[in-house]
Scaffold this active site. Structure first.
Site, mmCIF file in Angstrom:
data_model
loop_
_atom_site.group_PDB
_atom_site.id
_atom_site.type_symbol
_atom_site.label_atom_id
_atom_site.label_comp_id
_atom_site.label_asym_id
_atom_site.label_seq_id
_atom_site.Cartn_x
_atom_site.Cartn_y
_atom_site.Cartn_z
ATOM 1 N N CYS A 148 -1.774 65.894 22.713
ATOM 2 C CA CYS A 148 -2.631 64.791 22.269
ATOM 3 C C CYS A 148 -2.166 64.261 20.923
ATOM 4 O O CYS A 148 -2.848 64.421 19.906
ATOM 5 C CB CYS A 148 -4.057 65.288 22.160
ATOM 6 N N GLU A 159 25.940 84.825 8.934
ATOM 7 C CA GLU A 159 24.705 84.999 9.709
ATOM 8 C C GLU A 159 24.429 83.804 10.624
ATOM 9 O O GLU A 159 23.425 83.118 10.454
ATOM 10 C CB GLU A 159 23.535 85.172 8.742
ATOM 11 N N PRO A 160 25.289 83.549 11.574
ATOM 12 C CA PRO A 160 25.026 82.409 12.464
ATOM 13 C C PRO A 160 23.883 82.725 13.424
ATOM 14 O O PRO A 160 23.829 83.807 13.996
ATOM 15 C CB PRO A 160 26.343 82.272 13.245
ATOM 16 N N GLY A 161 22.962 81.783 13.562
ATOM 17 C CA GLY A 161 21.900 81.929 14.563
ATOM 18 C C GLY A 161 22.087 80.847 15.600
ATOM 19 O O GLY A 161 22.508 81.077 16.733
ATOM 20 N N TYR A 221 11.881 67.605 12.340
ATOM 21 C CA TYR A 221 13.110 67.273 11.603
ATOM 22 C C TYR A 221 13.760 65.981 12.073
ATOM 23 O O TYR A 221 14.922 65.730 11.745
ATOM 24 C CB TYR A 221 14.175 68.366 11.778
HETATM 25 N N1 LLP Z 1 20.625 83.310 7.271
HETATM 26 C C1 LLP Z 1 19.553 82.952 6.558
HETATM 27 C C2 LLP Z 1 19.258 83.625 5.306
HETATM 28 C C3 LLP Z 1 18.711 81.923 7.023
HETATM 29 O O1 LLP Z 1 17.654 81.561 6.305
HETATM 30 C C4 LLP Z 1 19.015 81.281 8.233
HETATM 31 C C5 LLP Z 1 18.167 80.202 8.751
HETATM 32 C C6 LLP Z 1 20.140 81.698 8.957
HETATM 33 C C7 LLP Z 1 20.935 82.716 8.442
HETATM 34 C C8 LLP Z 1 20.529 81.097 10.270
HETATM 35 O O2 LLP Z 1 20.799 79.761 10.202
HETATM 36 P P1 LLP Z 1 21.452 79.023 11.461
HETATM 37 O O3 LLP Z 1 22.847 79.554 11.613
HETATM 38 O O4 LLP Z 1 20.637 79.351 12.658
HETATM 39 O O5 LLP Z 1 21.389 77.598 11.104
HETATM 40 N N2 LLP Z 1 13.935 75.841 12.124
HETATM 41 C C9 LLP Z 1 15.077 75.118 11.607
HETATM 42 C C10 LLP Z 1 16.122 76.044 11.048
HETATM 43 C C11 LLP Z 1 15.617 76.938 9.971
HETATM 44 C C12 LLP Z 1 16.670 77.920 9.556
HETATM 45 C C13 LLP Z 1 16.130 78.927 8.618
HETATM 46 N N3 LLP Z 1 17.092 79.872 8.188
HETATM 47 C C14 LLP Z 1 15.652 74.254 12.722
HETATM 48 O O6 LLP Z 1 15.115 74.263 13.811
HETATM 49 O O7 LLP Z 1 16.618 73.538 12.501
#
Ligand code: LLP
Length: 463
Positions: free
Chosen positions: A391, A320-322, A364
């Site tokens: 602010c 599940e890459p985001g 972070y």
């Molecule tokens: N799968 C699950 C179950 C997740 O909880 C997440 C991210 C992903 C996939 C995707 O992760 P990625 O490949 O994008 O790292 N707001 C934080 C990141 C929080 C991620 C939460 N879950 C940031 O800006 O670094």
């Protein structure tokens, strides 16, 4: 078009706090392809172009601050992930990184699936025509209404995150007369090497069901006995912005061990495992992310090996890459407003956005790069902190970076690698209007998420 240089900029090249900042070895005009999206380059005048369009033109047409998303890069990254994992695995794009109707259509066209984690993301996916069976529904506290909607829509899988949810989904599925495909999210007890707030596989946190103490095995027992559920696999997500594959390997090994225990206890071989997302990207030139084919090979090798030694059929893997898909594809364009040299410290460069369009630095301690993009400059480097207009003194976009010392109000600067978790975590703090997302491709730019207006703000204010 290149903007005029300002003659009398502050000169701090040799005055760095704490003595450990050294002026960059590289030319500040160079754009490191590691952190910029693929079609970004400088034109003959020195101005940055993306998808063949010059930034000053983009700023004029769409205003600043704004996110510019390189659509062909996004599509290429989707294809790279799909190709790397091949037909025997599934790639689910994690919509939390950034989701819009256009993105959902691109995913469909490029053959990816979609992970959603809220009613809002589910609504966006369905509205844009994503087939429900290609959607995975996540979350540690899905509401009953959200579960009902997901089951009714026929989502391909719901990832169960607690004992209560196992019962809830079972009841809802029975009421609706269906057998819902589900996975159980387990916490494998891995300490991922990343920021505490985005690590998710150690035991002391809110996600999933621990492998330790037999909790996960108990969850499996219940899911296998309750009606309305078809348990298709085990899910694990260890955290985010991770470079080291070791955590994923430990996680894969522990999940396969659980599959073996399930086979021994129930005589069932679950057909799938999901290893989550979390792969890191380059925010600065210091970061060295892995390519999708290396990640795919590392994960499938370990799963195959572990399954062979446990005498299991190799399950279908999903990931599940985001961030790794959308993160590198966008930059945020800002206009420089004020410049404050603090003698002996650094120069504060204020831009027309800030923590409302990028909270990651404040939240972070994230590191970003920045470049002057409306022109090139041969002026010597100065140490800057790029800050917003909010602010709050924590309103920092780029903590430490170098920009040319002739930087001037009106110059355009850009922060690369802001495609993930920037627009999706944007806020209206100080009644800021959230910036638009503009997709750029082959000389065409179009708004895919429009800029918020004061009318939008006031429409919600009904008091
Ligand atoms: N799968 C699950 C179950 C997740 O909880 C997440 C991210 C992903 C996939 C995707 O992760 P990625 O490949 O994008 O790292 N707001 C934080 C990141 C929080 C991620 C939460 N879950 C940031 O800006 O670094």
């Amino acid at each position: 078009m290149s903007r005029s240089a300002h003659p009398a900029g502050p000169r701090h090249a040799d005055v760095y706090p704490e003595g450990h900042y050294t002026a960059p070895a590289t030319d500040l005009n160079e754009l490191d392809p590691k952190v910029w999206s693929r079609t970004v380059t400088r034109d003959a005048d020195g101005a940055l172009t993306v998808g063949g369009i010059e930034v000053a033109r983009l700023a004029e047409e769409f205003g600043t601050p704004a996110y510019f998303l390189d659509e062909s890069d996004f599509r290429a990254r989707c294809r790279a992930w799909a190709d790397a994992f091949g037909p025997d695995a599934d790639v689910f794009y994690a919509g939390k990184a950034f989701l819009s109707r256009a993105v959902v259509r691109w995913l469909q066209e490029e053959g990816l699936n979609l992970d959603v984690c809220s009613g809002g993301e589910l609504a966006t996916a369905l509205d844009a025509g994503m087939p429900a069976e290609r959607i995975a529904f996540h979350g540690n506290n899905k509401t009953v209404a959200e579960i009902e909607r997901a089951v009714e829509a026929g989502v391909g899988r719901i990832v169960l995150d607690s004992f209560q949810e196992i019962v809830r989904v079972s009841h809802i599925a029975q009421r609706l007369g269906v057998r819902q495909r589900v996975q159980i999210r387990v916490t494998v007890g891995v300490e991922a090497h990343t920021h505490e707030f985005i690590a998710t596989a150690h035991e002391d946190q809110k996600f999933g069901i621990a492998l330790a103490d037999g909790q996960a095995a108990e969850a499996v027992r219940r899911a296998l006995t309750l009606d309305g559920l078809e348990l298709i696999g085990i899910h694990s997500h260890i955290g985010s912005q991770i470079f080291d594959m070791a955590g994923f390997e430990v996680s894969a090994r522990r999940v396969v061990q659980l599959l073996a225990e399930i086979r021994d206890e129930h005589g069932v071989e679950l057909p799938e495992i999901d290893l989550g997302g979390g792969l890191g990207i380059a925010y600065t030139s210091e970061d060295d992310p892995r390519e999708p084919h290396e990640i795919a090979k590392a994960l499938s090798d370990i799963v195959t090996r572990e399954c062979e030694s446990a005498g299991l059929r190799t399950p279908r893997i999903s990931v599940e890459p985001g961030r790794a898909i959308v993160g590198p594809t966008a930059f945020t364009l800002y206009e420089v407003g004020t410049i404050k040299p603090l003698e002996g410290l650094r120069t504060y460069v204020s831009v027309d956005g800030g923590m409302s369009d990028n909270i990651r630095t404040a939240l972070y301690d994230a590191e970003y790069s920045v470049a002057l993009v409306s022109r090139t400059s041969d002026a010597e480097p100065m140490l800057v902190r790029v800050v917003g207009k909010h602010c709050e003194s924590g309103d920092i976009v780029v903590k430490d970076a170098f920009l040319p010392s002739d930087l001037a109000p009106g110059d355009l600067i850009a922060v690369p690698a802001t495609g993930a978790y920037c627009r999706s975590m944007a806020s209206n703090y100080n009644h800021a209007l959230r910036p638009p997302v503009v997709a750029v491709r082959d000389g065409q730019a179009r708004v895919i998420v429009r800029r918020e207006t004061e009318e939008d703000l006031l429409r919600l204010d009904v008091g």
